[in-house]
Scaffold this active site. Structure first.
Site, PDB file in Angstrom:
ATOM      1  N   ARG A  58       1.027  -1.131   0.158  1.00  7.92           N
ATOM      2  CA  ARG A  58      -0.067  -0.084   0.154  1.00  7.92           C
ATOM      3  C   ARG A  58       1.034   1.354   0.211  1.00  7.92           C
ATOM      4  O   ARG A  58       0.545   2.090  -0.830  1.00  7.92           O
ATOM      5  CB  ARG A  58      -1.195   0.156   1.205  1.00  7.92           C
ATOM      6  CG  ARG A  58      -2.307  -0.632   1.087  1.00  7.92           C
ATOM      7  CD  ARG A  58      -2.540  -1.144   2.485  1.00  7.92           C
ATOM      8  NE  ARG A  58      -1.660  -2.247   3.032  1.00  7.92           N
ATOM      9  CZ  ARG A  58      -1.896  -3.326   2.438  1.00  7.92           C
ATOM     10  NH1 ARG A  58      -2.745  -4.003   2.206  1.00  7.92           N
ATOM     11  NH2 ARG A  58      -0.911  -4.326   3.251  1.00  7.92           N
ATOM     12  N   THR A  59       1.785   1.373   0.955  1.00  6.59           N
ATOM     13  CA  THR A  59       2.493   2.591   1.249  1.00  6.59           C
ATOM     14  C   THR A  59       3.374   3.043  -0.016  1.00  6.59           C
ATOM     15  O   THR A  59       3.251   4.073  -0.654  1.00  6.59           O
ATOM     16  CB  THR A  59       3.258   2.576   2.478  1.00  6.59           C
ATOM     17  OG1 THR A  59       2.252   2.090   3.560  1.00  6.59           O
ATOM     18  CG2 THR A  59       3.901   3.813   2.925  1.00  6.59           C
ATOM     19  N   LYS A  86      25.805  -6.463  -1.220  1.00  5.38           N
ATOM     20  CA  LYS A  86      27.146  -6.630  -1.159  1.00  5.38           C
ATOM     21  C   LYS A  86      27.696  -5.881   0.072  1.00  5.38           C
ATOM     22  O   LYS A  86      29.047  -5.627   0.201  1.00  5.38           O
ATOM     23  CB  LYS A  86      27.671  -6.008  -2.574  1.00  5.38           C
ATOM     24  CG  LYS A  86      27.213  -6.613  -3.623  1.00  5.38           C
ATOM     25  CD  LYS A  86      27.530  -5.716  -4.842  1.00  5.38           C
ATOM     26  CE  LYS A  86      27.241  -6.332  -6.199  1.00  5.38           C
ATOM     27  NZ  LYS A  86      27.388  -5.600  -7.210  1.00  5.38           N
ATOM     28  N   ARG A 108      11.335   3.794   4.218  1.00  2.00           N
ATOM     29  CA  ARG A 108      10.872   2.864   4.970  1.00  2.00           C
ATOM     30  C   ARG A 108      11.925   1.790   5.390  1.00  2.00           C
ATOM     31  O   ARG A 108      12.619   1.689   4.545  1.00  2.00           O
ATOM     32  CB  ARG A 108       9.629   1.939   4.349  1.00  2.00           C
ATOM     33  CG  ARG A 108       9.416   0.643   5.179  1.00  2.00           C
ATOM     34  CD  ARG A 108       8.395   0.002   5.012  1.00  2.00           C
ATOM     35  NE  ARG A 108       6.820   0.554   5.317  1.00  2.00           N
ATOM     36  CZ  ARG A 108       5.854   0.255   4.991  1.00  2.00           C
ATOM     37  NH1 ARG A 108       5.707  -0.931   4.903  1.00  2.00           N
ATOM     38  NH2 ARG A 108       4.819   1.000   5.524  1.00  2.00           N
ATOM     39  N   HIS A 136       4.754   5.986  11.644  1.00  2.00           N
ATOM     40  CA  HIS A 136       4.328   5.830  10.266  1.00  2.00           C
ATOM     41  C   HIS A 136       3.345   6.882  10.075  1.00  2.00           C
ATOM     42  O   HIS A 136       2.140   6.869  10.033  1.00  2.00           O
ATOM     43  CB  HIS A 136       3.666   4.591  10.174  1.00  2.00           C
ATOM     44  CG  HIS A 136       3.390   4.257   8.897  1.00  2.00           C
ATOM     45  ND1 HIS A 136       3.561   5.071   7.582  1.00  2.00           N
ATOM     46  CD2 HIS A 136       3.101   2.904   8.231  1.00  2.00           C
ATOM     47  CE1 HIS A 136       3.171   4.431   6.761  1.00  2.00           C
ATOM     48  NE2 HIS A 136       2.809   2.952   6.927  1.00  2.00           N
TER      49      HIS A 136
END
Ligand code: NCD
Length: 311
Positions: A58-59, A86, A108, A136
């Site tokens: 969603r976000t 890496k 995020r 959030h």
């Protein structure tokens, strides 16, 4: 009021006026977000970098849609196919993406404070799209937006947040936003998942869902975040569903106009039954739609403030 912040890292500390400015802007932008009005050019020439170091449906897509509706280009970074594999650090990754070109950073990350770290590293604006168990903010805003849209106000309402509050950044952003706008916030769940210290932020704690349900105007159901549980907080998902799950029989105890929210992804049959998630009290998909308008408002105001701040 005029918006002056360049970054949005959380709802903690935002004033009532700032929250209302964001929510009113989102309301004005909803026709554009839902494509009833043509796209805008506020972010034309800007690059929005979607940096999702954790999975998202969603976000990430909502920020992408919001950025494009404002005329921005969107660059998406996914850790699984990057040089993080890496051993490159978060700071180096960000500096390299900035060298390619980036004006707004949507971040995020599994670590609380990651978005704040990026804000110290880059020249552009940063939006926290979920940092660990911390905040959030755009989810908090879209929840406030949906409550306002459904019930006409936030002030004076009783909002229950049900479930895994301990591991939830959504719960924290909700708590700050709801308290600032004058709602009662009742945290409901087993003691292992409801941190007592949140009472200091003005939350009420409830240990009996059935007893508190009749008082609620809104119930925000949270996902059991099994991936964040390091120790056993629960006997079993079945036991949890029996004691804390929102089902149709339980919902008959609530006010007829109660609004059911869930940030998604839902564990159907655990914290919420399909009947309730898809039922007439549910605003779950409306939340997702509103997320685009809210994110457009955030991007538009942050970028305007960032431009203003530049010499
Ligand atoms: C939430 C998240 O990732 O914080 N989902 C979302 O953004 N809508 C909640 C969750 O993962 O349960």
């Amino acid at each position: 009021m005029t918006w002056t912040r360049k970054h949005l890292l959380g709802l903690e500390g935002l004033s009532r006026e700032e929250l209302i400015t964001l929510l009113d802007e989102a309301k004005a932008l909803k026709p554009v977000a839902t494509r009833q009005a043509p796209a805008l050019k506020d972010l034309a020439g800007s690059i929005v970098v979607n940096c999702f170091f954790e999975p998202s449906t969603r976000t990430a897509n909502s920020f992408g849609a919001a950025a494009r509706r404002l005329g921005a280009e969107v660059v998406s970074f996914s850790p699984g196919t990057s040089s993080l594999m890496k051993g490159e650090s978060l700071a180096d990754t960000i500096l390299n993406l900035q060298a390619i070109g980036g004006d707004v950073w949507v971040v995020r990350h599994a670590a609380s404070g990651a978005a704040a770290l990026v804000a110290k590293t880059v020249r552009g604006s940063v939006v926290n799209a979920g940092d660990g168990q911390h905040e959030h903010p755009t989810q908090g805003l879209l929840d406030l937006f949906t409550i306002r849209e459904r019930l006409g106000r936030v002030e004076g309402l009783a909002v229950g947040i049900l479930g895994d509050i301990r591991h939830s950044r959504v719960a924290r952003s909700n708590l700050w936003g709801l308290k600032t706008l004058g709602a009662r916030v009742i945290l409901i769940g087993p003691p292992t998942l409801v941190p007592r210290e949140l009472a200091a932020a003005g939350a009420e704690l409830a240990g009996d869902l059935d007893a508190v349900l009749p008082e609620l105007d809104v119930i925000n159901v949270l996902r059991l975040q099994l991936e964040r549980m390091e120790e056993a907080c629960l006997p079993s998902a079945r036991e949890y569903a029996r004691v804390w799950g929102l089902n149709a029989a339980r919902l008959t105890r609530a006010k007829p106009e109660v609004v059911v929210l869930h940030p998604g992804p839902t564990n159907r049959g655990v914290e919420i039954t399909p009947e309730v998630a898809d039922g007439e009290r549910s605003a779950i998909l409306a939340q997702v739609t509103n997320g685009v308008a809210v994110r457009m408002a955030v991007l538009k105001l942050l970028v305007a403030a960032g431009r203003e701040a530049r010499p």
